[in-house]
Write a protein that holds these residues in place. Structure first.
Motif, PDB file in Angstrom:
ATOM      1  N   ILE A  95       0.842  -1.199   0.000  1.00 22.62           N
ATOM      2  CA  ILE A  95       0.000   0.000   0.000  1.00 22.62           C
ATOM      3  C   ILE A  95       0.877   1.249   0.000  1.00 22.62           C
ATOM      4  O   ILE A  95       0.679   2.173  -0.786  1.00 22.62           O
ATOM      5  N   ARG A  96       1.861   1.261   0.870  1.00 24.92           N
ATOM      6  CA  ARG A  96       2.744   2.426   0.984  1.00 24.92           C
ATOM      7  C   ARG A  96       3.582   2.625  -0.290  1.00 24.92           C
ATOM      8  O   ARG A  96       3.768   3.750  -0.756  1.00 24.92           O
ATOM      9  N   ALA A  97       4.079   1.534  -0.852  1.00 25.07           N
ATOM     10  CA  ALA A  97       4.929   1.649  -2.035  1.00 25.07           C
ATOM     11  C   ALA A  97       4.150   2.180  -3.235  1.00 25.07           C
ATOM     12  O   ALA A  97       4.652   3.021  -3.993  1.00 25.07           O
ATOM     13  N   SER A  98       2.925   1.706  -3.418  1.00 25.64           N
ATOM     14  CA  SER A  98       2.110   2.200  -4.532  1.00 25.64           C
ATOM     15  C   SER A  98       1.672   3.639  -4.307  1.00 25.64           C
ATOM     16  O   SER A  98       1.564   4.424  -5.251  1.00 25.64           O
ATOM     17  N   MET A  99       1.438   3.992  -3.047  1.00 24.58           N
ATOM     18  CA  MET A  99       1.022   5.357  -2.721  1.00 24.58           C
ATOM     19  C   MET A  99       2.171   6.347  -2.895  1.00 24.58           C
ATOM     20  O   MET A  99       2.005   7.430  -3.473  1.00 24.58           O
ATOM     21  N   LEU A 100       3.367   5.986  -2.415  1.00 22.98           N
ATOM     22  CA  LEU A 100       4.478   6.927  -2.353  1.00 22.98           C
ATOM     23  C   LEU A 100       5.311   6.986  -3.632  1.00 22.98           C
ATOM     24  O   LEU A 100       6.040   7.950  -3.850  1.00 22.98           O
ATOM     25  N   SER A 101       5.199   5.972  -4.480  1.00 19.17           N
ATOM     26  CA  SER A 101       6.046   5.910  -5.680  1.00 19.17           C
ATOM     27  C   SER A 101       5.575   6.820  -6.801  1.00 19.17           C
ATOM     28  O   SER A 101       6.355   7.178  -7.691  1.00 19.17           O
ATOM     29  N   GLY A 102       4.305   7.161  -6.803  1.00 19.76           N
ATOM     30  CA  GLY A 102       3.751   7.967  -7.890  1.00 19.76           C
ATOM     31  C   GLY A 102       3.073   7.149  -8.968  1.00 19.76           C
ATOM     32  O   GLY A 102       2.456   7.708  -9.868  1.00 19.76           O
ATOM     33  N   GLU A 103       3.158   5.815  -8.887  1.00 17.11           N
ATOM     34  CA  GLU A 103       2.598   4.996  -9.956  1.00 17.11           C
ATOM     35  C   GLU A 103       1.076   5.034  -9.993  1.00 17.11           C
ATOM     36  O   GLU A 103       0.474   4.698 -11.012  1.00 17.11           O
ATOM     37  N   CYS A 104       0.452   5.474  -8.910  1.00 20.52           N
ATOM     38  CA  CYS A 104      -1.004   5.569  -8.878  1.00 20.52           C
ATOM     39  C   CYS A 104      -1.497   7.006  -8.985  1.00 20.52           C
ATOM     40  O   CYS A 104      -2.659   7.279  -8.654  1.00 20.52           O
ATOM     41  N   ARG A 105      -0.642   7.905  -9.440  1.00 17.16           N
ATOM     42  CA  ARG A 105      -1.077   9.297  -9.573  1.00 17.16           C
ATOM     43  C   ARG A 105      -2.329   9.347 -10.451  1.00 17.16           C
ATOM     44  O   ARG A 105      -2.488   8.576 -11.394  1.00 17.16           O
ATOM     45  N   ILE A 106      -3.197  10.277 -10.129  1.00 19.39           N
ATOM     46  CA  ILE A 106      -4.542  10.295 -10.706  1.00 19.39           C
ATOM     47  C   ILE A 106      -4.521  10.406 -12.227  1.00 19.39           C
ATOM     48  O   ILE A 106      -5.307   9.761 -12.923  1.00 19.39           O
ATOM     49  N   TRP A 107      -3.593  11.210 -12.775  1.00 15.83           N
ATOM     50  CA  TRP A 107      -3.581  11.373 -14.232  1.00 15.83           C
ATOM     51  C   TRP A 107      -3.305  10.044 -14.928  1.00 15.83           C
ATOM     52  O   TRP A 107      -3.886   9.763 -15.983  1.00 15.83           O
ATOM     53  N   ASN A 108      -2.438   9.219 -14.356  1.00 14.27           N
ATOM     54  CA  ASN A 108      -2.171   7.901 -14.939  1.00 14.27           C
ATOM     55  C   ASN A 108      -3.436   7.055 -14.970  1.00 14.27           C
ATOM     56  O   ASN A 108      -3.713   6.342 -15.939  1.00 14.27           O
ATOM     57  N   GLU A 109      -4.212   7.118 -13.882  1.00 16.21           N
ATOM     58  CA  GLU A 109      -5.439   6.334 -13.807  1.00 16.21           C
ATOM     59  C   GLU A 109      -6.502   6.859 -14.766  1.00 16.21           C
ATOM     60  O   GLU A 109      -7.266   6.090 -15.344  1.00 16.21           O
ATOM     61  N   ILE A 110      -6.559   8.163 -14.944  1.00 13.79           N
ATOM     62  CA  ILE A 110      -7.518   8.733 -15.896  1.00 13.79           C
ATOM     63  C   ILE A 110      -7.210   8.240 -17.309  1.00 13.79           C
ATOM     64  O   ILE A 110      -8.114   7.889 -18.079  1.00 13.79           O
ATOM     65  N   LYS A 111      -5.932   8.194 -17.658  1.00  9.87           N
ATOM     66  CA  LYS A 111      -5.549   7.722 -18.995  1.00  9.87           C
ATOM     67  C   LYS A 111      -5.949   6.268 -19.190  1.00  9.87           C
ATOM     68  O   LYS A 111      -6.259   5.843 -20.312  1.00  9.87           O
ATOM     69  N   LYS A 112      -5.943   5.491 -18.111  1.00  9.96           N
ATOM     70  CA  LYS A 112      -6.286   4.071 -18.218  1.00  9.96           C
ATOM     71  C   LYS A 112      -7.792   3.833 -18.194  1.00  9.96           C
ATOM     72  O   LYS A 112      -8.303   2.976 -18.918  1.00  9.96           O
ATOM     73  N   THR A 113      -8.499   4.561 -17.342  1.00 12.81           N
ATOM     74  CA  THR A 113      -9.893   4.209 -17.061  1.00 12.81           C
ATOM     75  C   THR A 113     -10.894   5.327 -17.312  1.00 12.81           C
ATOM     76  O   THR A 113     -12.092   5.140 -17.092  1.00 12.81           O
ATOM     77  N   GLY A 114     -10.454   6.512 -17.746  1.00 12.34           N
ATOM     78  CA  GLY A 114     -11.370   7.611 -17.970  1.00 12.34           C
ATOM     79  C   GLY A 114     -11.646   8.401 -16.706  1.00 12.34           C
ATOM     80  O   GLY A 114     -11.046   8.165 -15.656  1.00 12.34           O
ATOM     81  N   PHE A 115     -12.597   9.328 -16.778  1.00  9.23           N
ATOM     82  CA  PHE A 115     -12.858  10.252 -15.672  1.00  9.23           C
ATOM     83  C   PHE A 115     -13.838   9.706 -14.640  1.00  9.23           C
ATOM     84  O   PHE A 115     -14.018  10.301 -13.579  1.00  9.23           O
ATOM     85  N   GLY A 116     -14.504   8.604 -14.939  1.00  8.86           N
ATOM     86  CA  GLY A 116     -15.494   8.072 -14.005  1.00  8.86           C
ATOM     87  C   GLY A 116     -14.892   7.740 -12.643  1.00  8.86           C
ATOM     88  O   GLY A 116     -13.792   7.195 -12.561  1.00  8.86           O
ATOM     89  N   GLY A 117     -15.619   8.071 -11.575  1.00  4.80           N
ATOM     90  CA  GLY A 117     -15.143   7.784 -10.221  1.00  4.80           C
ATOM     91  C   GLY A 117     -13.854   8.515  -9.891  1.00  4.80           C
ATOM     92  O   GLY A 117     -12.975   7.984  -9.210  1.00  4.80           O
ATOM     93  N   PHE A 118     -13.752   9.761 -10.345  1.00  7.55           N
ATOM     94  CA  PHE A 118     -12.512  10.528 -10.245  1.00  7.55           C
ATOM     95  C   PHE A 118     -11.938  10.528  -8.826  1.00  7.55           C
ATOM     96  O   PHE A 118     -10.750  10.275  -8.625  1.00  7.55           O
ATOM     97  N   GLY A 119     -12.763  10.792  -7.842  1.00  2.00           N
ATOM     98  CA  GLY A 119     -12.282  10.953  -6.468  1.00  2.00           C
ATOM     99  C   GLY A 119     -11.740   9.682  -5.843  1.00  2.00           C
ATOM    100  O   GLY A 119     -11.022   9.748  -4.848  1.00  2.00           O
ATOM    101  N   LYS A 120     -12.075   8.535  -6.414  1.00  6.92           N
ATOM    102  CA  LYS A 120     -11.664   7.262  -5.814  1.00  6.92           C
ATOM    103  C   LYS A 120     -10.517   6.583  -6.567  1.00  6.92           C
ATOM    104  O   LYS A 120     -10.069   5.507  -6.167  1.00  6.92           O
ATOM    105  N   LYS A 121     -10.057   7.191  -7.651  1.00  8.70           N
ATOM    106  CA  LYS A 121      -9.075   6.523  -8.505  1.00  8.70           C
ATOM    107  C   LYS A 121      -7.765   6.225  -7.782  1.00  8.70           C
ATOM    108  O   LYS A 121      -7.174   5.165  -7.963  1.00  8.70           O
ATOM    109  N   PHE A 122      -7.281   7.174  -7.006  1.00  4.24           N
ATOM    110  CA  PHE A 122      -5.996   7.013  -6.345  1.00  4.24           C
ATOM    111  C   PHE A 122      -6.024   5.820  -5.397  1.00  4.24           C
ATOM    112  O   PHE A 122      -5.178   4.913  -5.467  1.00  4.24           O
ATOM    113  N   GLN A 123      -7.021   5.780  -4.514  1.00  4.03           N
ATOM    114  CA  GLN A 123      -7.111   4.686  -3.555  1.00  4.03           C
ATOM    115  C   GLN A 123      -7.427   3.361  -4.248  1.00  4.03           C
ATOM    116  O   GLN A 123      -6.903   2.312  -3.844  1.00  4.03           O
TER     117      GLN A 123
END
Length: 234
Positions: free
Chosen positions: A160-188
């Motif tokens: 959990i800490r490694a994925s959170m602190l590394s930057g690999e789950c930054r929101i823009w990366n998730e938007i590119k993968k999955t779109g804007f739906g559920g924006f507020g929950k993408k990081f977690q």
């Protein structure tokens, strides 16, 4: 980071000439695969294997060059290297290795060996930066918190800490993968997904259902712990 006992480098180093890897035959096989015209599973596996072997010289060189650059200039890598050292760790250029991996993972940390970067699965140097920072968080956690990978809660927390602190789950990366739906929950959601996959691969874990329960049980406390960073930028 997955249990490093499950992560082994592919011993395939023979990249001698293969007539199937060049010319018209290579182009035809590549086109069939990309267009989805290849239905035979063995043929697909052979193509994927041959493609990785064809790319190895370039991939390994790219990984080594990217690693050298990150160790000199990346704020997150330099910061984590410094904090690993402060915990008594000895991660350095000699024990951070670029190599070929036989599974779909970007890298791994082994307390006895150091850090492995899987050159055949790293997309570019920014992807390498995220992976290296991720593995350095594992190194830090191992030293700081005495992580025991036989304890699934320990494993889940460091993931959990490694994925959170590394930057690999930054929101823009998730938007590119999955779109804007559920924006507020993408990081977690990204952090949980990665942690569950990793814990499920632990030999001590019975599978995805147990991994999900373990991750949920420790998620909030581990997510709130941003050490050694003061805060997390999403």
């Amino acid at each position: 980071m997955e249990d490093t006992s499950k992560r082994q480098a592919n011993g395939q180093n023979d990249i001698s000439a293969n007539p199937d890897l060049s010319g018209l035959e290579w182009w035809k096989r590549n086109l069939k695969y990309r267009l989805g015209l290849t239905t035979d599973e063995k043929e697909k596996q052979k193509f994927e294997h041959d493609y990785r072997i064809k790319q190895l010289p370039k991939q390994c060189t790219t990984c080594e060059e990217g690693l050298d650059w990150m160790l000199k200039y990346s704020p997150s890598v330099i910061f984590m290297m410094d904090h690993v050292k402060k915990q008594g760790g000895n991660i350095n250029r000699s024990n951070i290795k670029c190599d070929v991996c036989d599974d779909l993972k970007g890298g791994g940390f082994n307390p006895d060996l150091g850090i492995l970067l899987c050159s055949n699965w790293i997309r570019d140097k920014w992807h390498l930066e995220d992976i290296l920072t991720h593995e350095l968080v594992h190194a830090y956690d191992y030293l700081k918190f005495n992580v025991d990978y036989n304890n699934l809660k320990h494993h889940a927390c460091t993931e959990i800490r490694a994925s959170m602190l590394s930057g690999e789950c930054r929101i823009w990366n998730e938007i590119k993968k999955t779109g804007f739906g559920g924006f507020g929950k993408k990081f977690q959601s990204c952090i949980k997904r990665r942690a569950i996959l990793s814990v499920a691969a632990n030999p001590r874990c019975s599978g995805a259902e147990e991994a999900e329960k373990v991750v949920e049980s420790v998620f909030q406390s581990c997510f709130n712990d941003t050490r050694p960073f003061e805060r997390v930028y999403r």
